[in-house]
Write a protein that holds these residues in place. Structure first.
Motif, PDB file in Angstrom:
ATOM      1  N   CYS A  53       0.833  -1.208   0.000  1.00  0.00           N
ATOM      2  CA  CYS A  53       0.000   0.000   0.000  1.00  0.00           C
ATOM      3  C   CYS A  53       0.869   1.260   0.000  1.00  0.00           C
ATOM      4  O   CYS A  53       0.540   2.247  -0.665  1.00  0.00           O
ATOM      5  CB  CYS A  53      -0.924   0.003   1.209  1.00  0.00           C
ATOM      6  SG  CYS A  53      -2.241  -1.215   1.110  1.00  0.00           S
ATOM      7  N   ALA A  54       1.953   1.227   0.738  1.00  0.00           N
ATOM      8  CA  ALA A  54       2.839   2.397   0.799  1.00  0.00           C
ATOM      9  C   ALA A  54       3.539   2.631  -0.537  1.00  0.00           C
ATOM     10  O   ALA A  54       3.838   3.779  -0.884  1.00  0.00           O
ATOM     11  CB  ALA A  54       3.867   2.210   1.910  1.00  0.00           C
ATOM     12  N   TRP A  55       3.803   1.573  -1.289  1.00  0.00           N
ATOM     13  CA  TRP A  55       4.508   1.694  -2.566  1.00  0.00           C
ATOM     14  C   TRP A  55       3.572   1.881  -3.748  1.00  0.00           C
ATOM     15  O   TRP A  55       4.031   1.964  -4.883  1.00  0.00           O
ATOM     16  CB  TRP A  55       5.370   0.465  -2.801  1.00  0.00           C
ATOM     17  CG  TRP A  55       6.637   0.450  -2.014  1.00  0.00           C
ATOM     18  CD1 TRP A  55       7.129   1.429  -1.215  1.00  0.00           C
ATOM     19  CD2 TRP A  55       7.582  -0.624  -1.957  1.00  0.00           C
ATOM     20  NE1 TRP A  55       8.307   1.028  -0.657  1.00  0.00           N
ATOM     21  CE2 TRP A  55       8.613  -0.218  -1.100  1.00  0.00           C
ATOM     22  CE3 TRP A  55       7.646  -1.875  -2.542  1.00  0.00           C
ATOM     23  CZ2 TRP A  55       9.706  -1.030  -0.819  1.00  0.00           C
ATOM     24  CZ3 TRP A  55       8.731  -2.682  -2.266  1.00  0.00           C
ATOM     25  CH2 TRP A  55       9.743  -2.247  -1.410  1.00  0.00           C
ATOM     26  N   TRP A  56       2.258   1.927  -3.519  1.00  0.00           N
ATOM     27  CA  TRP A  56       1.292   1.994  -4.615  1.00  0.00           C
ATOM     28  C   TRP A  56       1.611   3.121  -5.589  1.00  0.00           C
ATOM     29  O   TRP A  56       1.705   2.911  -6.789  1.00  0.00           O
ATOM     30  CB  TRP A  56      -0.117   2.157  -4.050  1.00  0.00           C
ATOM     31  CG  TRP A  56      -1.171   2.197  -5.106  1.00  0.00           C
ATOM     32  CD1 TRP A  56      -1.547   3.277  -5.839  1.00  0.00           C
ATOM     33  CD2 TRP A  56      -1.968   1.110  -5.562  1.00  0.00           C
ATOM     34  NE1 TRP A  56      -2.544   2.935  -6.716  1.00  0.00           N
ATOM     35  CE2 TRP A  56      -2.818   1.608  -6.563  1.00  0.00           C
ATOM     36  CE3 TRP A  56      -2.054  -0.229  -5.217  1.00  0.00           C
ATOM     37  CZ2 TRP A  56      -3.750   0.808  -7.223  1.00  0.00           C
ATOM     38  CZ3 TRP A  56      -2.980  -1.015  -5.866  1.00  0.00           C
ATOM     39  CH2 TRP A  56      -3.807  -0.501  -6.862  1.00  0.00           C
ATOM     40  N   THR A  57       1.776   4.328  -5.090  1.00  0.00           N
ATOM     41  CA  THR A  57       2.028   5.479  -5.965  1.00  0.00           C
ATOM     42  C   THR A  57       3.507   5.711  -6.246  1.00  0.00           C
ATOM     43  O   THR A  57       3.887   5.890  -7.399  1.00  0.00           O
ATOM     44  CB  THR A  57       1.385   6.747  -5.375  1.00  0.00           C
ATOM     45  OG1 THR A  57      -0.020   6.517  -5.269  1.00  0.00           O
ATOM     46  CG2 THR A  57       1.616   7.950  -6.265  1.00  0.00           C
ATOM     47  N   PRO A  58       4.390   5.698  -5.219  1.00  0.00           N
ATOM     48  CA  PRO A  58       5.787   6.021  -5.523  1.00  0.00           C
ATOM     49  C   PRO A  58       6.539   4.936  -6.302  1.00  0.00           C
ATOM     50  O   PRO A  58       7.438   5.250  -7.074  1.00  0.00           O
ATOM     51  CB  PRO A  58       6.426   6.240  -4.157  1.00  0.00           C
ATOM     52  CG  PRO A  58       5.507   5.680  -3.163  1.00  0.00           C
ATOM     53  CD  PRO A  58       4.158   5.581  -3.792  1.00  0.00           C
ATOM     54  N   HIS A  59       6.191   3.678  -6.103  1.00  0.00           N
ATOM     55  CA  HIS A  59       6.918   2.573  -6.758  1.00  0.00           C
ATOM     56  C   HIS A  59       5.943   1.519  -7.276  1.00  0.00           C
ATOM     57  O   HIS A  59       5.930   0.377  -6.804  1.00  0.00           O
ATOM     58  CB  HIS A  59       7.890   1.922  -5.779  1.00  0.00           C
ATOM     59  CG  HIS A  59       8.802   2.884  -5.096  1.00  0.00           C
ATOM     60  ND1 HIS A  59       9.808   3.539  -5.758  1.00  0.00           N
ATOM     61  CD2 HIS A  59       8.839   3.330  -3.818  1.00  0.00           C
ATOM     62  CE1 HIS A  59      10.439   4.329  -4.902  1.00  0.00           C
ATOM     63  NE2 HIS A  59       9.856   4.233  -3.729  1.00  0.00           N
ATOM     64  N   PRO A  60       5.121   1.843  -8.258  1.00  0.00           N
ATOM     65  CA  PRO A  60       4.091   0.888  -8.691  1.00  0.00           C
ATOM     66  C   PRO A  60       4.643  -0.390  -9.303  1.00  0.00           C
ATOM     67  O   PRO A  60       4.020  -1.444  -9.222  1.00  0.00           O
ATOM     68  CB  PRO A  60       3.274   1.676  -9.707  1.00  0.00           C
ATOM     69  CG  PRO A  60       4.165   2.772 -10.175  1.00  0.00           C
ATOM     70  CD  PRO A  60       5.073   3.088  -9.025  1.00  0.00           C
ATOM     71  N   ARG A  61       5.809  -0.334  -9.898  1.00  0.00           N
ATOM     72  CA  ARG A  61       6.369  -1.541 -10.542  1.00  0.00           C
ATOM     73  C   ARG A  61       6.915  -2.544  -9.537  1.00  0.00           C
ATOM     74  O   ARG A  61       7.215  -3.678  -9.899  1.00  0.00           O
ATOM     75  CB  ARG A  61       7.462  -1.152 -11.524  1.00  0.00           C
ATOM     76  CG  ARG A  61       6.924  -0.432 -12.732  1.00  0.00           C
ATOM     77  CD  ARG A  61       8.028  -0.165 -13.736  1.00  0.00           C
ATOM     78  NE  ARG A  61       7.498   0.463 -14.918  1.00  0.00           N
ATOM     79  CZ  ARG A  61       7.198  -0.198 -16.034  1.00  0.00           C
ATOM     80  NH1 ARG A  61       7.400  -1.479 -16.096  1.00  0.00           N
ATOM     81  NH2 ARG A  61       6.715   0.452 -17.064  1.00  0.00           N
ATOM     82  N   ARG A  62       7.044  -2.159  -8.280  1.00  0.00           N
ATOM     83  CA  ARG A  62       7.560  -3.075  -7.263  1.00  0.00           C
ATOM     84  C   ARG A  62       6.481  -3.970  -6.658  1.00  0.00           C
ATOM     85  O   ARG A  62       6.799  -4.961  -6.017  1.00  0.00           O
ATOM     86  CB  ARG A  62       8.219  -2.280  -6.134  1.00  0.00           C
ATOM     87  CG  ARG A  62       9.463  -1.561  -6.548  1.00  0.00           C
ATOM     88  CD  ARG A  62      10.091  -0.872  -5.365  1.00  0.00           C
ATOM     89  NE  ARG A  62      11.202  -0.016  -5.763  1.00  0.00           N
ATOM     90  CZ  ARG A  62      11.859   0.757  -4.948  1.00  0.00           C
ATOM     91  NH1 ARG A  62      11.533   0.806  -3.672  1.00  0.00           N
ATOM     92  NH2 ARG A  62      12.860   1.505  -5.389  1.00  0.00           N
ATOM     93  N   LEU A  63       5.225  -3.623  -6.850  1.00  0.00           N
ATOM     94  CA  LEU A  63       4.164  -4.372  -6.189  1.00  0.00           C
ATOM     95  C   LEU A  63       4.063  -5.831  -6.625  1.00  0.00           C
ATOM     96  O   LEU A  63       3.841  -6.700  -5.773  1.00  0.00           O
ATOM     97  CB  LEU A  63       2.821  -3.661  -6.355  1.00  0.00           C
ATOM     98  CG  LEU A  63       2.494  -2.709  -5.208  1.00  0.00           C
ATOM     99  CD1 LEU A  63       3.440  -1.556  -5.130  1.00  0.00           C
ATOM    100  CD2 LEU A  63       1.088  -2.269  -5.258  1.00  0.00           C
ATOM    101  N   PRO A  64       4.225  -6.171  -7.897  1.00  0.00           N
ATOM    102  CA  PRO A  64       4.241  -7.603  -8.234  1.00  0.00           C
ATOM    103  C   PRO A  64       5.392  -8.340  -7.543  1.00  0.00           C
ATOM    104  O   PRO A  64       5.249  -9.509  -7.161  1.00  0.00           O
ATOM    105  CB  PRO A  64       4.403  -7.622  -9.751  1.00  0.00           C
ATOM    106  CG  PRO A  64       3.833  -6.322 -10.198  1.00  0.00           C
ATOM    107  CD  PRO A  64       4.199  -5.346  -9.109  1.00  0.00           C
ATOM    108  N   GLY A  65       6.506  -7.659  -7.350  1.00  0.00           N
ATOM    109  CA  GLY A  65       7.622  -8.259  -6.624  1.00  0.00           C
ATOM    110  C   GLY A  65       7.279  -8.544  -5.173  1.00  0.00           C
ATOM    111  O   GLY A  65       7.724  -9.543  -4.603  1.00  0.00           O
ATOM    112  N   VAL A  66       6.492  -7.669  -4.570  1.00  0.00           N
ATOM    113  CA  VAL A  66       6.048  -7.898  -3.194  1.00  0.00           C
ATOM    114  C   VAL A  66       5.168  -9.146  -3.135  1.00  0.00           C
ATOM    115  O   VAL A  66       5.297  -9.962  -2.221  1.00  0.00           O
ATOM    116  CB  VAL A  66       5.305  -6.661  -2.634  1.00  0.00           C
ATOM    117  CG1 VAL A  66       4.729  -6.942  -1.259  1.00  0.00           C
ATOM    118  CG2 VAL A  66       6.222  -5.453  -2.586  1.00  0.00           C
ATOM    119  N   ALA A  67       4.301  -9.312  -4.114  1.00  0.00           N
ATOM    120  CA  ALA A  67       3.447 -10.503  -4.155  1.00  0.00           C
ATOM    121  C   ALA A  67       4.275 -11.775  -4.355  1.00  0.00           C
ATOM    122  O   ALA A  67       4.017 -12.798  -3.720  1.00  0.00           O
ATOM    123  CB  ALA A  67       2.408 -10.370  -5.255  1.00  0.00           C
TER     124      ALA A  67
END
Length: 85
Positions: A53-67
């Motif tokens: 949630c914290a990375w949603w706007t500043p780092h959107p391309r990292r979210l699949p990596g979090v998953a």
């Protein structure tokens, strides 16, 4: 005159869909691991969700990596608890 809207990146949505999928793995872990391990896994999942949630706007391309990280941590935890018991 108004500026055209910027296109929304699909990456955060893909990452959150992955987080939703991993939630079911984490939640169902209570069937195969002791209760304390299931609670620990859910705490880890919530922490990863907060990061996503914290990375949603500043780092959107990292979210699949979090998953993907959530999936790998789940597999590792299930294997480790399985080996320890």
């Amino acid at each position: 005159m108004t500026e055209p809207l910027a296109k929304a990146s699909p990456w955060p949505f893909i990452g959150m869909a992955g987080m939703a999928c991993t939630f079911f793995l984490y939640a169902a872990s209570g069937l195969v691991v002791p209760w304390w391990a299931a609670v620990g896994l859910l705490v880890v999942w919530v922490a990863l969700l907060v990061v996503a949630c914290a990375w949603w706007t500043p780092h959107p391309r990292r979210l699949p990596g979090v998953a993907v990280l959530a999936l790998l941590l789940w597999v590792a935890a299930i294997l480790l608890v399985g080996l320890a018991t």
